[in-house]
Design an enzyme around this catalytic site. Structure first.
Site, short mmCIF file in Angstrom:
data_model
loop_
_atom_site.label_atom_id
_atom_site.label_comp_id
_atom_site.label_asym_id
_atom_site.label_seq_id
_atom_site.Cartn_x
_atom_site.Cartn_y
_atom_site.Cartn_z
N LYS A 234 -53.26 -21.56 0.33
CA LYS A 234 -51.38 -20.82 0.28
C LYS A 234 -51.00 -20.66 -1.60
O LYS A 234 -51.98 -21.75 -2.08
CB LYS A 234 -50.72 -21.28 1.42
CG LYS A 234 -49.56 -21.55 0.92
CD LYS A 234 -48.75 -22.87 2.27
CE LYS A 234 -47.27 -22.30 1.84
NZ LYS A 234 -46.21 -22.21 0.88
N GLU B 146 -51.16 -25.48 -2.16
CA GLU B 146 -50.14 -26.26 -1.35
C GLU B 146 -50.75 -25.64 -0.44
O GLU B 146 -50.07 -27.15 0.69
CB GLU B 146 -49.13 -24.45 -1.77
CG GLU B 146 -47.85 -24.92 -2.95
CD GLU B 146 -47.21 -24.14 -2.28
OE1 GLU B 146 -46.01 -24.30 -2.30
OE2 GLU B 146 -46.90 -22.82 -1.38
#
Length: 325
Positions: free
Chosen positions: A30, A176
């Protein structure tokens, strides 16, 4: 000619959740950046934000880089624009903030805050849509395009690898989190689908800025904290807490100048916020969206929220109340 807004596919979105158990899933990292669709017509490429705004002028070096790696083939590619940390290489959204609001960046800014385009899905190729193909076939075709260069990358994906290992890998590299995607899933433009599940290492959400609380001391000339809102299941704008940390001095000043222009006499909420907020707050037109990190959401407010930056690629109407733990 630039593509019309209606002709640009809206990105498919992931639902938040824990990594799924079982087979039939692929995993990607991510990325902490700005979701972007690149539309290449065979001569040049243009970039469109998540809400289909043309941002080609914001990142002129990326339009040139994508034109080079597309090698004259018409294509539509889904990806993320990121600003990597010069030491760790991990994308840092705070760095991207220095670029995301500048319509015509100078050569000096482009050198100082370099950005990259991470391509992770293929929506059309040679004039034919690929959205109805399964995920693994779209990824295979994307990889076969060899879209790699100084400013363009096609990050890896994993099939059959333990998601715990990949979450640890994301954590070790300051990323992330991860996104799990059904290997047989088609691409559904504009839909938030359970076929894609995002798992963040740090909880984050978007919030509508509905107003501010006056500052004191060193913040007397600006604001003390922001009043945040989001839409509940009935579509009502409701209060989800206040936020006063995470700003740079320059960032606080710049945001204050925008809020001062947006001041309105009454609160914009559909549900009356808590009385202490009503008594102290000054209100703003609910048109700005911010990116927020937080520890948990109690159902009434965010705990320990911290500011990450404005999100001009998000529309206020689409901002939802974060999920409960």
């Amino acid at each position: 000619m630039p593509a019309s807004r209606s002709a640009v596919p809206a990105p498919m979105l992931a639902m938040p959740g824990r990594p799924p158990i079982g087979t039939g899933w692929a995993v990607e990292m991510k990325w902490d950046g700005a979701r972007t669709v690149a539309v290449c017509d065979g001569e040049r490429c243009r970039l469109y934000s998540r809400n289909s705004k043309d941002v080609s002028g914001v990142y002129p070096e990326l339009t040139l880089a994508l034109s080079a790696v597309s090698r004259g083939r018409p294509m539509v590619v889904d990806g993320e624009i990121v600003a990597p940390d010069p030491r760790s290489g991990a994308p840092v959204f705070a760095r991207l903030q220095s670029r995301i609001h500048v319509a015509k960046p100078t050569a000096a800014l482009i050198r100082t805050i370099p950005v990259e385009f991470y391509a992770f899905d293929l929506l059309a190729l040679d004039g034919a849509p690929t959205t109805r193909l399964p995920y693994l076939e779209r990824r295979r075709r994307l990889v076969d395009l060899s879209m790699s260069g100084p400013l363009v990358r096609t990050p890896p994906h994993w099939v059959g690898t333990d998601t715990k290992i990949l979450l640890d890998l994301a954590r070790d590299h300051g990323l992330e989190g991860i996104v799990c995607k059904r290997t047989d899933s088609v691409y559904q433009p504009g839909r938030r689908s359970p076929a894609w599940i995002k798992t963040a290492l740090r909880k984050s959400t978007e919030a509508v800025i509905a107003g501010w609380l006056p500052g004191t001391g060193v913040h007397r000339a600006t604001f003390g904290s922001l009043v945040l809102g989001a839409h509940d299941d009935d579509g009502r704008l409701v209060h989800i807490g206040n936020l006063g940390t995470g700003f740079t001095t320059a960032g606080r000043r710049a945001l204050w100048e925008r809020l001062d222009e947006l001041e309105r006499p009454s609160d914009p909420f559909d549900v009356i916020p808590p009385a202490p907020v009503v008594r102290a707050a000054r209100w703003a037109e609910p048109v700005l969206v911010g990116d927020v990190e937080y520890r948990e959401f109690t159902g009434d407010s965010l705990r320990h929220p911290s500011w990450k930056g404005l999100r001009p690629d998000k529309e206020p109407d689409e901002i939802l109340v974060p999920p409960l733990p």
